[in-house]
Scaffold this motif. Structure first.
Motif, PDB file in Angstrom:
ATOM      1  N   ALA A 170     100.994 -86.971  61.567  1.00 40.24           N
ATOM      2  CA  ALA A 170     100.613 -85.660  61.023  1.00 40.24           C
ATOM      3  C   ALA A 170     100.726 -85.644  59.501  1.00 40.24           C
ATOM      4  O   ALA A 170      99.871 -85.071  58.808  1.00 40.24           O
ATOM      5  N   VAL A 171     101.764 -86.277  58.972  1.00 44.49           N
ATOM      6  CA  VAL A 171     101.954 -86.348  57.528  1.00 44.49           C
ATOM      7  C   VAL A 171     100.811 -87.137  56.891  1.00 44.49           C
ATOM      8  O   VAL A 171     100.256 -86.734  55.860  1.00 44.49           O
ATOM      9  N   LEU A 182      94.038 -74.279  43.472  1.00 45.28           N
ATOM     10  CA  LEU A 182      93.789 -75.429  44.357  1.00 45.28           C
ATOM     11  C   LEU A 182      94.680 -76.614  43.997  1.00 45.28           C
ATOM     12  O   LEU A 182      95.208 -77.302  44.866  1.00 45.28           O
ATOM     13  N   ASP A 183      94.845 -76.847  42.692  1.00 46.40           N
ATOM     14  CA  ASP A 183      95.691 -77.942  42.234  1.00 46.40           C
ATOM     15  C   ASP A 183      97.140 -77.721  42.684  1.00 46.40           C
ATOM     16  O   ASP A 183      97.778 -78.638  43.210  1.00 46.40           O
ATOM     17  N   LEU A 184      97.643 -76.516  42.492  1.00 48.48           N
ATOM     18  CA  LEU A 184      99.019 -76.205  42.893  1.00 48.48           C
ATOM     19  C   LEU A 184      99.198 -76.344  44.406  1.00 48.48           C
ATOM     20  O   LEU A 184     100.197 -76.904  44.880  1.00 48.48           O
ATOM     21  N   PHE A 185      98.247 -75.850  45.166  1.00 47.53           N
ATOM     22  CA  PHE A 185      98.322 -75.930  46.620  1.00 47.53           C
ATOM     23  C   PHE A 185      98.343 -77.387  47.081  1.00 47.53           C
ATOM     24  O   PHE A 185      99.203 -77.793  47.873  1.00 47.53           O
ATOM     25  N   SER A 186      97.417 -78.181  46.562  1.00 46.53           N
ATOM     26  CA  SER A 186      97.305 -79.570  46.995  1.00 46.53           C
ATOM     27  C   SER A 186      98.499 -80.409  46.555  1.00 46.53           C
ATOM     28  O   SER A 186      99.100 -81.136  47.353  1.00 46.53           O
ATOM     29  N   GLY A 229     101.443 -79.369  45.554  1.00 44.44           N
ATOM     30  CA  GLY A 229     102.656 -78.864  46.198  1.00 44.44           C
ATOM     31  C   GLY A 229     102.763 -79.389  47.620  1.00 44.44           C
ATOM     32  O   GLY A 229     103.831 -79.799  48.074  1.00 44.44           O
ATOM     33  N   GLY A 230     101.651 -79.389  48.328  1.00 42.12           N
ATOM     34  CA  GLY A 230     101.628 -79.927  49.682  1.00 42.12           C
ATOM     35  C   GLY A 230     101.969 -81.400  49.709  1.00 42.12           C
ATOM     36  O   GLY A 230     102.738 -81.865  50.563  1.00 42.12           O
ATOM     37  N   LEU A 231     101.436 -82.157  48.758  1.00 45.88           N
ATOM     38  CA  LEU A 231     101.745 -83.589  48.680  1.00 45.88           C
ATOM     39  C   LEU A 231     103.231 -83.816  48.398  1.00 45.88           C
ATOM     40  O   LEU A 231     103.842 -84.725  48.943  1.00 45.88           O
ATOM     41  N   LYS A 232     103.795 -82.968  47.558  1.00 51.44           N
ATOM     42  CA  LYS A 232     105.227 -83.088  47.254  1.00 51.44           C
ATOM     43  C   LYS A 232     106.070 -82.821  48.501  1.00 51.44           C
ATOM     44  O   LYS A 232     107.030 -83.537  48.786  1.00 51.44           O
ATOM     45  N   VAL A 233     105.701 -81.815  49.281  1.00 48.39           N
ATOM     46  CA  VAL A 233     106.417 -81.513  50.518  1.00 48.39           C
ATOM     47  C   VAL A 233     106.290 -82.687  51.496  1.00 48.39           C
ATOM     48  O   VAL A 233     107.275 -83.081  52.141  1.00 48.39           O
ATOM     49  N   ILE A 261     109.257 -84.867  53.251  1.00 44.79           N
ATOM     50  CA  ILE A 261     109.361 -85.093  54.699  1.00 44.79           C
ATOM     51  C   ILE A 261     109.561 -86.579  54.965  1.00 44.79           C
ATOM     52  O   ILE A 261     110.408 -86.962  55.780  1.00 44.79           O
ATOM     53  N   GLU A 262     108.829 -87.413  54.267  1.00 41.94           N
ATOM     54  CA  GLU A 262     108.986 -88.862  54.428  1.00 41.94           C
ATOM     55  C   GLU A 262     110.390 -89.308  54.034  1.00 41.94           C
ATOM     56  O   GLU A 262     111.012 -90.112  54.733  1.00 41.94           O
TER      57      GLU A 262
END
Length: 80
Positions: free
Chosen positions: A4-5, A30-34, A36-40, A44-45
């Motif tokens: 999923a990640v 869009l930049d912040l969303f993307s 930020g999601g990559l950072k999360v 998780i990893e």
């Protein structure tokens, strides 16, 4: 969770070029969303995909860094 990640990472990366195709305000969102999601996803990893033991969160300092990066990318993209 690992799969999923990876799927989510691919979608975030696939969407990043959209920032150059929209107006500045939406580009920053869009930049912040993307990113930020990559950072999360990275967090998780690092916690070995155990999202039930601890919720991955972005700190205030990391948020400021994401915002400054988004603003900088937006300013330089418009200047080019």
């Amino acid at each position: 969770m690992r799969e999923a990640v990876e799927v989510a990472r691919g979608l975030f990366l696939q969407g990043l070029p959209l920032t150059g195709m929209v107006d500045r305000r939406l580009s920053i969102d869009l930049d912040l969303f993307s990113r930020g999601g990559l950072k999360v996803l990275g967090k998780i990893e690092r916690q070995d995909y155990n999202v039930l033991g601890a919720r991955p969160a972005i700190s205030k300092i990391e948020r400021v860094g994401l915002l400054l990066g988004a603003l900088t990318r937006s300013a330089f993209a418009r200047a080019a």
